[in-house]
Enzyme design. Structure first.
Site, mmCIF file in Angstrom:
data_model
loop_
_atom_site.group_PDB
_atom_site.id
_atom_site.type_symbol
_atom_site.label_atom_id
_atom_site.label_comp_id
_atom_site.label_asym_id
_atom_site.label_seq_id
_atom_site.Cartn_x
_atom_site.Cartn_y
_atom_site.Cartn_z
ATOM 1 N N GLU A 4 0.810 -1.221 0.000
ATOM 2 C CA GLU A 4 0.000 0.000 0.000
ATOM 3 C C GLU A 4 0.847 1.276 0.000
ATOM 4 O OE1 GLU A 4 -2.556 -3.247 1.870
ATOM 5 O OE2 GLU A 4 -0.476 -2.531 2.141
ATOM 6 N N PHE B 57 -12.594 -6.495 13.439
ATOM 7 C CA PHE B 57 -11.469 -7.016 12.656
ATOM 8 C C PHE B 57 -11.062 -5.992 11.590
ATOM 9 C CE2 PHE B 57 -9.982 -9.462 8.892
ATOM 10 C CZ PHE B 57 -8.784 -9.927 9.445
ATOM 11 N N GLN B 58 -9.797 -5.668 11.563
ATOM 12 C CA GLN B 58 -9.200 -4.706 10.637
ATOM 13 C C GLN B 58 -9.837 -3.314 10.743
ATOM 14 O OE1 GLN B 58 -8.896 -6.465 6.650
ATOM 15 N NE2 GLN B 58 -6.896 -7.287 7.223
ATOM 16 N N LYS C 95 -18.063 -0.123 4.946
ATOM 17 C CA LYS C 95 -18.541 -1.144 4.005
ATOM 18 C C LYS C 95 -20.048 -1.056 3.767
ATOM 19 C CE LYS C 95 -18.126 -6.118 3.057
ATOM 20 N NZ LYS C 95 -17.571 -5.918 1.708
ATOM 21 N N MET D 256 24.284 8.622 3.439
ATOM 22 C CA MET D 256 24.208 9.937 4.080
ATOM 23 C C MET D 256 24.443 9.847 5.584
ATOM 24 S SD MET D 256 24.016 13.105 3.472
ATOM 25 C CE MET D 256 23.198 13.502 1.927
#
Length: 564
Positions: A49, A111-112, A161, A478
């Site tokens: 993602e 959930f999630q 949803k 760096m």
């Protein structure tokens, strides 16, 4: 026409002119993906993602349009945060669509489930949690308007949803007005008159240009202003490309911590600074108490909160950079050309002396190892300066900024404000989608390229001919440089000698890979890599302890430069 929330989303995106969405499916957005087949919008399946957000970012920077990405709830949403913060600090227009658990489960640790609206509130320009399907269409319209208007930035829309599955009548919204959000585009004429007077009076003027000029499409107006007034130009990292980088007369190079000697010295000795579309970031100013102390500072920015934020200025001008520059040019048209654009021979002569005394330099001749600066210089020569260049973050980023000369805007994609390792490759994928006929090259380090190397599968799957130039010094370069200069060479946890074989890694993904450790082979490898169809990794084994110079130690005045 009655549509589901999923259909309303896609139809609204189509109405906004969106042609490409970067994303990764999951349970909370599965209905969006089910409805996708009904709409003529390309979806690019990324492998992480974070890659989706950076790709949308790169698409936006290269095209000047709003980038769009879509992910699922929970970990899908939290994986976008780094990319959102990257876009936020660089003012990149983006709409991020996240799925959410059903409305009735919000707050139940479902959930999630995660409060992505709360998490991203500090790093988005605005965000929404959609609880009513009848408001979805307007929210999407608002999101695009906010993302692209004023000072651009990322906007997040979190869609539960049940809203996705609900149905309502769809009525296309053509225009939108928001009473609480009205950016100031037109500058104040009285302030512009002051600026014209200052330009006429200045003996040692300087233009300092930033990302705001690129975002406002103001580069042509800026170039006209500089050339007609004979004022030299320097830029922040984000401002590269807003003024032609091959102009030997007026272009000074980048300003700040790794800026050129002449740019830093000119900034410290100018009597007038026209700062246009800049934030006065700490990497530019160094010690603010000693920044441009001899100058009257004019600051042009569409965001009033940026003015006086880091540096106190004398003449604030709130307005769109392009419109302001065009208005200034119109006012200057009425002035005597001899007054607004004198030769300024003494000032330009002093700048030339600074350039001759301490130019950007390195030594490749007689060295049997590849200098990374040489690779970037050869890349510029081979591409004739016409490539879109993205970078990762670190030494590779600074060498690209110093040695690749950008004549046009929207061809330089880099994480300036956040300094996000792993940005460059997915951003290059987004840029390639936006500009399929352009050559897109990601200049990377061996450490940062591994952060999102999984997106090689995305490039191969979609036949995207992105080229990756890896400057492999087997260090986190760096950080190692700081350890060398300020920590007595205590190279704690910066050794990267245990790394993959990048050529074999490219081949494992179905791409091509080439490698060299010989200076005399650099040009040939670059040409071969660019001419090879599809994604290509070109690995250059470079001098391990090469440093980026000039360098201003953190917190020091920009005149205190460490030189080669």
């Amino acid at each position: 026409m009655e549509l589901t929330g999923a259909q309303i989303l896609w139809q609204s995106l189509k109405d906004e002119g969106v042609d490409t969405v970067f994303g990764y499916p999951g349970g909370a957005v599965i209905d969006f993906y089910d409805a996708l087949v009904q709409y003529d919008i390309r979806h690019i399946l990324v492998r992480h993602e974070q890659g989706a957000v950076h790709a949308a970012d790169g698409y936006a920077r290269a095209s000047g349009r709003v980038g769009v990405c879509m992910v699922t709830s929970g970990p899908g949403a939290t994986n976008t945060v780094t990319g959102i913060a990257t876009a936020y600090l660089d003012s990149i227009p983006m709409v991020v669509i996240t799925g959410q658990v059903p409305t009735k489960l919000i707050g139940n640790d479902a959930f999630q489930e995660v409060d992505i609206v709360g998490i991203t509130r500090p790093c988005t320009k605005h965000n929404y949690l959609v609880k009513d399907i009848t408001k979805l269409e307007r929210i999407i319209k608002e999101a695009f308007y906010i993302a692209r208007s004023g000072r651009p930035g990322p906007v997040l829309i979190d869609i539960p949803k049940d809203v996705t599955n609900s149905r309502t009548v769809y009525k296309a919204i053509k225009d939108i007005q928001m009473e609480s959000y009205n950016p100031t585009y037109q500058p104040n004429n009285k302030q512009l008159s002051k600026v014209v007077s200052l330009i006429k009076e200045a003996k040692r003027p300087l233009i300092f240009t930033g990302g705001g000029v690129v975002l406002s499409k103001g580069s042509d107006a800026l170039t006209r202003l500089a050339k007609r007034t004979n004022i030299p130009v320097t830029a922040s990292l984000m401002g590269l490309g807003s003024y032609p980088g091959t102009d030997e007369k007026l272009w000074l190079g980048m300003l700040g911590m790794h800026g050129t000697f002449r740019a830093n010295m000119a900034t410290s000795n100018c009597d007038l600074m026209l700062a246009i579309g800049v934030r006065f970031d700490d990497r530019v100013t160094g010690k603010t108490d000693e920044f441009a102390t001899k100058a009257t500072i004019v600051h042009v920015d569409i965001d009033p909160t940026s003015i006086h934020k880091n540096v106190i200025v004398d003449v604030p001008v709130v307005g769109d950079c392009r419109l302001t520059l065009e208005a200034l040019n119109e006012l200057l048209d009425a002035e005597d050309p001899a007054q607004i654009g004198p030769e300024r021979s003494e000032w330009l002569g002093q700048i030339q002396k600074w350039k001759d005394t301490n130019p950007l330099r390195y030594k490749q001749d007689g060295c049997d190892t590849i200098k990374p600066q040489y690779v970037v210089e050869k890349l510029f020569e081979v591409t004739k300066g016409n490539a879109i260049i993205s970078t990762e973050v670190g030494q590779n980023q600074m060498w690209a900024a110093q040695y690749y000369h950008f004549d046009k805007p929207n061809q330089w994609l880099t994480s300036g404000g956040l300094g996000t390792m792993g940005y460059g490759f997915p951003a290059a994928i987004g840029a390639q989608m936006a500009c399929p006929d352009r050559l897109v090259v990601d200049v990377a380090g061996d450490g940062s390229i591994q952060m999102n190397i999984q997106e090689m599968a995305t490039a191969v799957q979609n036949g995207l001919p992105v080229k990756i130039v890896i400057l492999n010094n087997q260090y986190l370069g760096m950080v190692r440089q700081w350890q060398e200069l300020f920590y007595k060479k205590n190279y704690s946890q910066t050794d990267m000698t245990h790394a993959p074989d990048f050529v074999k890694l490219a081949e494992a993904y179905g791409a091509k890979g080439f490698r060299t450790a010989k200076p005399e082979e650099v040009e040939a490898v670059l040409k071969k890599g660019i001419e090879t169809p599809g994604p290509v990794i070109m690995e250059f084994v470079v001098c391990r302890e090469e440093c980026v110079y000039p360098m201003v130690p953190a917190g020091a005045p920009i005149t205190n430069m460490l030189l080669v």
